[in-house]
Scaffold this motif. Structure first.
Motif, PDB file in Angstrom:
ATOM      1  N   THR A   1      -2.732  -1.543   1.033  1.00  0.00           N
ATOM      2  CA  THR A   1      -2.210  -2.778   1.614  1.00  0.00           C
ATOM      3  C   THR A   1      -0.785  -2.507   2.109  1.00  0.00           C
ATOM      4  O   THR A   1      -0.132  -1.553   1.676  1.00  0.00           O
ATOM      5  CB  THR A   1      -2.177  -3.941   0.594  1.00  0.00           C
TER       6      THR A   1
ATOM      7  N   ASP B   1       2.903  -4.335   2.328  1.00  0.00           N
ATOM      8  CA  ASP B   1       3.619  -5.453   1.717  1.00  0.00           C
ATOM      9  C   ASP B   1       5.118  -5.293   1.923  1.00  0.00           C
ATOM     10  O   ASP B   1       5.733  -4.395   1.347  1.00  0.00           O
ATOM     11  CB  ASP B   1       3.286  -5.506   0.224  1.00  0.00           C
ATOM     12  N   HIS B   2       5.692  -6.127   2.775  1.00  0.00           N
ATOM     13  CA  HIS B   2       7.134  -6.142   3.025  1.00  0.00           C
ATOM     14  C   HIS B   2       7.699  -4.755   3.368  1.00  0.00           C
ATOM     15  O   HIS B   2       8.690  -4.306   2.794  1.00  0.00           O
ATOM     16  CB  HIS B   2       7.873  -6.727   1.828  1.00  0.00           C
TER      17      HIS B   2
END
Length: 63
Positions: free
Chosen positions: A26, A28-29
């Motif tokens: 994934t 994420d930020h």
């Protein structure tokens, strides 16, 4: 089995092959996060210059 090849620019780190039946990727930020049901396995910041390639069971990483 899901596998991801993580390659860093020359001199920036060692390449990693991560394999696990439950591994997910994934974003994420600004971090690429490889995790399994137990939590985060590897987290790579976007500024590292690393590339991440999904490798299927029948493929072998190029050298």
């Amino acid at each position: 089995m899901p596998a991801f090849l993580i390659r860093y620019p020359k001199g920036q780190g060692e390449d990693i092959l991560a394999e696990d039946n439950h591994l997910t990727l994934t974003i994420d930020h600004g971090w690429a996060v490889l995790a399994d049901p137990h939590g985060t396995c590897i987290a790579i910041p976007a500024h590292s210059g690393a590339t991440i390639t999904r490798i299927d069971q029948d493929q072998q990483p190029e050298e």
